[in-house]
Design an enzyme around this catalytic site. Structure first.
Site, PDB file in Angstrom:
ATOM      1  N   GLN B 348       4.278  -6.423   8.946  1.00 38.94           N
ATOM      2  CA  GLN B 348       3.170  -5.475   9.087  1.00 38.94           C
ATOM      3  C   GLN B 348       2.049  -6.181   9.814  1.00 38.94           C
ATOM      4  OE1 GLN B 348       2.840  -3.945   4.828  1.00 38.94           O
ATOM      5  NE2 GLN B 348       2.332  -2.139   6.039  1.00 38.94           N
ATOM      6  N   HIS B 404      -0.622   3.774   9.706  1.00 44.71           N
ATOM      7  CA  HIS B 404      -1.780   3.249   8.986  1.00 44.71           C
ATOM      8  C   HIS B 404      -2.909   2.989   9.981  1.00 44.71           C
ATOM      9  CE1 HIS B 404       1.455   2.582   6.124  1.00 44.71           C
ATOM     10  NE2 HIS B 404       0.536   2.496   5.192  1.00 44.71           N
ATOM     11  N   CYS B 472      -4.232   0.110   1.926  1.00 44.99           N
ATOM     12  CA  CYS B 472      -3.386   0.515   0.799  1.00 44.99           C
ATOM     13  C   CYS B 472      -2.244   1.383   1.324  1.00 44.99           C
ATOM     14  CB  CYS B 472      -4.216   1.278  -0.229  1.00 44.99           C
ATOM     15  SG  CYS B 472      -3.273   1.703  -1.705  1.00 44.99           S
ATOM     16  N   ASP B 473      -1.085   0.760   1.521  1.00 46.04           N
ATOM     17  CA  ASP B 473       0.066   1.478   2.072  1.00 46.04           C
ATOM     18  C   ASP B 473       0.353   2.799   1.374  1.00 46.04           C
ATOM     19  OD1 ASP B 473       0.840  -0.273   4.078  1.00 46.04           O
ATOM     20  OD2 ASP B 473       1.946  -1.535   2.684  1.00 46.04           O
ATOM     21  N   PRO B 474       0.471   2.778   0.053  1.00 47.96           N
ATOM     22  CA  PRO B 474       0.945   4.015  -0.587  1.00 47.96           C
ATOM     23  C   PRO B 474      -0.150   5.060  -0.817  1.00 47.96           C
ATOM     24  CG  PRO B 474       0.790   2.271  -2.222  1.00 47.96           C
ATOM     25  CD  PRO B 474       0.389   1.668  -0.911  1.00 47.96           C
TER      26      PRO B 474
END
Lengths: 787, 787
Positions: B348, B404, B472-474
């Site tokens: 990432q 993102h 915050c990915d989720p």
């Protein structure tokens, strides 16, 4: 002694170590469970794609069922610990995980339930698993009996591990309003689209009991502790379970009842285990299956399995195991296939059609539906798709994304068989549209066009391209460059065209019939020109023009299918037939059946493909692959080699005795997709069952028993009576239902007669053909045959 | 007593049951292995994507590393059975699978090896695992010593399970030319294209020994039998292993040596375990690591870990555990991240850049390369991609397929930090092309354009869109409809713009500097207008215009990041700062660190997303998520709250004592990505370590220790000296290397002085700023501070 009991409707295995992986299975239209005798379980249900509700202790791949499923201590299973609180002694039923030396053990899978009886130190545990007809749920009963003359204080602790449910979210707790351990999870995903797709999933696994437990535990590790599952710490010191939750810990359903059981008395329990969407669904399942009428549920499920899958045949032969298998377990296995489509939403076209071939002898109307549904997904070009979608949201997955060339063959074979069995010529005028063309066409046109497509996809020799596989999925590199051809497919095409030519002729379409007959003959000529190797037929010709499956090959010298279908299509004359049968006997026949090819490949052959990379002797790489063996049996009956044919069929059945059960590692309750082959290369493992009960074999086995061994089959408006009874049988009696009529047939061999005499209702039947069948009538048929 | 030994370079754990999952790890650029004290192992290598070479006993999903890895009896591991052939007694080292009560146990992970010492009934087993620098291989030594005064007859049986390798093909055999058990497989696939992709794979797993075993076994089940791994049948009756092969059976590497060891004598063994493409590769690995100079290999690997990952800092504080961690284990963990990119081919973008932030203090040239490489994959629009591809054949996978919005922030922060540490202004003139435009541009332009892109992607309020997640990915459903905004990202953007404004100003680009400063200020104004909730900042505003992370929320009331970055960007005035710190203390601080938010979500919130579905208290759903805690610490140092900041840092370290090790379930050798939070909801599990050592935390922790606690950082052409030493420390000494110079710094607190006095080489330094640094020079610095 292992044996059939209850008139063959149940088997009795008395030793949990004889065949550790031996299993029984139950299913309904929405789920399947395979239970081995020791307590391990493999189960899945449709949601709408196949899913698990009990998991291994690690993140498992979603995969199709694998052969030779192995078990290990933390494998999913259903276990019942019993602790004698007087002595502290612990055992578990059925056998795992404690593996205590039991005083008595009985694993007794039946048609519609699976039972165990276990005794240890004066305690008897009787277990029974059954299913409901419509819901996804396991229905368990347990009875604990004190067989001694003194009161016993026991802790009874069912342990249903749930396993690693999800890295996103998993836990477990006891719900007192449901008397259930409820294990919750969120199916892992990352993309927002998937959230909406997943919302309906049954992400709960629960175990509900018919009464409040004294204690419970929902965390596997808290239960297991340092002791391990064979001696769980939570049960080690005589204390109770700790009433614990699982908080992002591997959950398990564990409950404890402390029982004081008087001498000779028993306690009985009921449980429901399975997946659920929410608490309301658990409550509903409880109401039905714990509070409801258990006996009615059991009767309904028994009726689903036995009446729903009612066979057209009952036989009484001198071979008891064969009788039991044919009368009970064979139609059951066929019905499982046909009624569930193997629990997939996109069955391979060939499986879908052949499973329907088996259903012909149970519920021919189901076969009819399959033919119409398959035709509706055919392309207007005639091409059949690689898989048939059963739901609007289904998609072609896995192997169905690999182009195969054989699907048309099965459409013709199954439709012809359907016509023979039912006489329902009206099906030919039913219409279906095409996948890429809304204009409907009759079924006759669909089948014909499928064969025309097949006839056109040929190389300069006139042999059919194999593309990335024919019937043999992993034979994927013979023709992936676009040039390789399949010898087997040439034979199968010729056979299918001959069959369909008969149908067209009977329908008065002489032109198509003639064309098909000419094509079938032309194929035979090409097969004999290009593929006959001197003592047997080659399997195909690679992209580079190399004929393979021939005597100069070190591995994969001879392929069974290429011989079987040469007999079926009529390519082999008597001399060739004799030669190829000899070659099969010498190179492919084993004590456990006939191998699909030999020698098994031990290294990649890049012009044959993936099949050569499978473990030698497993699956398509040289196993006794029963589907292919069934084709061989069909070809033997086709050419009148009935004794040889019966030997091939009979070798597919495990004997109901210790040694064969131990060697094959299965019970004689189903035919597996393979037994290990490579008999001449790896004798230690030869004969070992895959224990996979998904197989096209059973449709053909059934058909051969009905139409060849018993030899009573539909033919136009009437029936042909031509039993091909094994020469070792002096008599055979059977009842056959056909088109609404019932035939009670008695076959005997007699010294005194010179040729076969058939009598129907006391009258001699000349030529073995009954002109017409009257629905509702009962025919008494005697067949007397020279000894 | 658990404790650091060998001057902090090794840890000693004396009880295998204290923290069953506690582990050490080793890695090189091509592989990683995490070994727990009991013998279980998680390992993977790059081929080129991450792969396993030892498997669970079932078909496992390919997945990223999961938190709180659980173990179970048939989990992959490395085990050594010892059977006393006099008594028949059996134990295994390190502890599993027999779990015998040992007379002595020591698990001692070091910087470049992992050691065990186990004693039982007069037999000592010493084990050591190390790695080579370049190859994928585990290098094991084992020494078996007879500690008694009489000769002992022992069977020594290494058991390295290999697990379910493949449904297509798996087996195992002993190869006498290699003195190795060789387990072969074919990675499963179905499509022909995959065959060509898979051909290079190392489908063999082998265990080679330095001498011929007396016996061997390659089939797990044959070894394990009915006894189970804790008492394998093959070892139960005193007999030898059966020299068996695995033939499409779960393979294992098992060898047996029958040893007659005189009183006080020892036998030593060497083993290599790992994957290989073919026998030639095994032979080559044997030659290097069994026949070769083991000591040289060990030295080379030690040098790779310690010199390769050489820290710019050594400290001597009153806190021993902190010293050991900072001097040895922190740079090691940072180096692991930076040198391997966490063993992925598509890190990432935010991880890639922040891992490089840590590398600044080890090998700043690596950070430079990362900045250039990341810029080269930026779009000409300024947008940063979600992942950075490290190989031409790599592709964006998993979470990198979810859009993102935060990646630009890290590019600015890391580049600014790089300039501070190195003074290497030339990097700004280095050029890189764009992913979608071949025309190169300078790095300064790349960073500026990234920030311009960020500045433009705002809603009508002027707040930045969150799309499907920020840091915050989720948090993927706040803005998936295209309208939701991130309060945190507004703060982070403002902070990044301020930093970059300084760079532009220093480079003489006043116009850009001015624009950035104005944007940063405007963002602050908008943040305070839209997101201040009265006592803390909200986390964002959903697609439907709902501010969340506010006092009216029942779950997810307060988010740490929204407060930390408000301090970093300067949004919070003194009053707000006081309020938000109080809110954090009351709602987020726990004995194990500071939670990322609270209360943890216990049910899906569809306008926040996937984060709310994770188990409450795990990972981003309310854990002590150390990466976020590190941001908080950074913000505290930024505003001069140094004691509070140190407490946050220190809470990330497990104490070197029994209770904390047991509670956290890990050793103080790495910072995990999280400790369980939800302290107020689920106290039983709070503090439990994920045992995942992949985390952006360590870069920030390292930077804060160097630049804030020690307070010696680069600044333009010079350095700033401004230690923020915890008030409880009366002294601190450290050595810091910076731009080729060495600073020996001594910090003391003295009663007698009123204000801080800094002397460099005996001369008073006013203002705490050294104008220039001379490479090669050694500076003596004393800092005296009022008590």
């Amino acid at each position: 002694m292992p044996s059939f009991i209850d008139n063959g409707t149940r088997f009795h295995l008395d030793d949990p170590t004889l065949a550790p992986n031996a299993a029984g299975y139950l299913w309904n239209r929405r789920m399947m469970i395979q239970m081995n005798g020791r307590g391990y379980a493999v189960s899945q249900y449709m949601d709408p794609e196949p899913r698990k509700y009990a998991y291994p202790p690690t993140i498992a791949a979603q995969t199709f069922m694998q052969p030779e499923q192995g078990y290990y201590p933390n494998h999913p299973g259903r276990f019942f610990y019993v602790r004698d609180n007087g002595t502290g002694a612990l055992f578990s039923a059925p056998y795992e995980p404690v593996r205590a030396r039991l005083d008595r053990f009985a694993f007794e899978p039946g048609l519609s339930d699976i039972r165990w009886l276990v005794e240890k130190d004066g305690v008897r545990v009787e277990l029974r698993l059954s299913l409901p007809v419509d819901d996804v749920a396991e229905l368990w009963t347990a009875k604990v009996t004190n067989m001694t003359t003194a009161t016993k204080n026991l802790s009874f602790v069912p342990f249903f591990p749930v396993g690693y449910m999800s890295w996103m979210n998993m836990g477990g707790h006891f719900d007192p309003t449901l008397d259930a351990v409820v294990c919750t999870s969120v199916t892992p995903y990352q993309k927002v689209e998937q959230y909406f797709k997943n919302r309906h999933l049954k992400d709960i696994t629960f175990l509900a009991a018919d009464r409040r437990p004294d204690h419970f535990e929902a965390a596997q590790q808290a239960f297991e502790g340092e002791g391990g599952l064979h001696a769980p710490s939570a049960l080690a010191d005589g204390g109770p379970l700790h009433d614990g939750e699982a908080l992002y810990e591997v959950p398990a359903c564990v409950m404890q009842w402390d029982l004081e059981i008087a001498a000779g008395a028993s306690e009985e329990f009921r449980f429901v285990f399975g997946p659920a969407k929410d608490e309301a669904e658990i409550a509903a399942l409880r109401a039905k299956y714990i509070d409801g009428d258990a006996e009615a549920v059991r009767r309904a499920y028994h009726a689903y399995v036995t009446d729903g899958g009612r066979s057209c045949l009952e036989i009484r032969s001198p071979d008891e195991t064969f009788n039991h298998f044919v009368n009970h377990w064979l139609p059951r296995q066929v019905f499982y296939h046909g009624d569930t489509n193997r629990l997939t939403t996109d069955p391979q076209t060939r499986n879908y059609l052949q499973d329907a071939l088996g259903m012909l002898f149970i519920r021919p109307e189901a076969t009819r539906e399959v033919i119409l549904h398959a035709a509706s997904q055919q392309y207007a070009s005639g091409k059949m798709p690689d898989g048939i979608l059963l739901r609007p949201d289904a998609e072609l997955k896995y192997i169905n994304q690999v182009p195969h060339t054989d699907h048309a063959v099965w459409l013709a074979i199954v439709t012809k068989a359907y016509l023979d069995e039912t006489g329902d010529r009206a099906v030919l005028e039913e219409t279906a549209a095409w996948a890429d063309d809304d204009r409907p066409a009759g079924i006759r046109e669909h089948v014909t066009r499928a064969l025309r497509f097949l006839a056109a996809a040929i190389d300069e020799r006139g042999l059919p391209y194999i593309d990335q596989g024919d019937w043999c999925d992993p034979m994927n590199m013979v023709g992936y460059k676009g040039r390789g051809v399949s010898g087997w497919l040439a034979e199968a095409s010729s056979y299918a065209m001959s069959l369909w030519s008969e149908v067209c002729a009977a329908e008065g379409d002489g032109e198509t019939a003639g064309w098909l007959k000419a094509e079938a003959s032309a194929l035979i000529e090409r097969i004999n020109r290009h593929l006959w190797d001197g003592d047997w037929y080659g399997r195909g010709i690679t992209d580079d023009g190399v004929v393979f499956g021939v005597s100069t090959d070190r591995e994969g010298r001879i392929f069974l299918n290429a011989q079987s279908w040469a007999l079926l299509c009529g390519a082999a004359d008597e001399d060739r037939k004799a030669r190829l049968l000899k070659a099969i006997d010498e190179q492919l026949v084993t004590p456990y059946g006939v191998e699909i090819h030999a020698p098994s490949f031990t290294a990649m052959r890049e012009d044959v493909g993936r099949v050569t990379q499978k473990w030698p002797g497993s699956a398509e790489n040289g196993a006794v692959y029963n589907h292919a063996a069934a084709f061989y049996a069909a070809s033997l009956y086709h050419v009148g080699e009935s004794d040889r044919g019966f030997r091939v069929l009979r070798a597919m059945l495990t004997e109901a005795e210790r040694d064969d059960i131990a060697t094959r590692g299965q019970l004689p309750l189903y035919i597996p997709n393979y037994y290990r082959g490579a008999y001449r290369q790896f004798p230690r493992t030869a004969g070992r069952s895959s224990n996979l009960f998904n197989t096209g074999t059973v449709a053909w086995f059934y058909r051969l028993v009905v139409e060849q061994v018993c030899g009573l089959r539909g033919d136009g408006g009437g029936a042909v009576i031509a039993p091909q009874v094994p020469s070792t049988w002096q008599k055979l009696a059977f009842t056959r239902r056909l088109r609404g009529a019932t035939f009670n047939v008695s076959f005997t061999r007699e010294e005194s007669i010179a040729e076969q005499i058939i009598e129907v209702d006391g009258r001699r039947l000349e030529g073995g053909r009954l002109a017409r069948i009257e629905a509702g009538r009962i025919y008494d048929v005697t067949v007397r045959s020279p000894r």
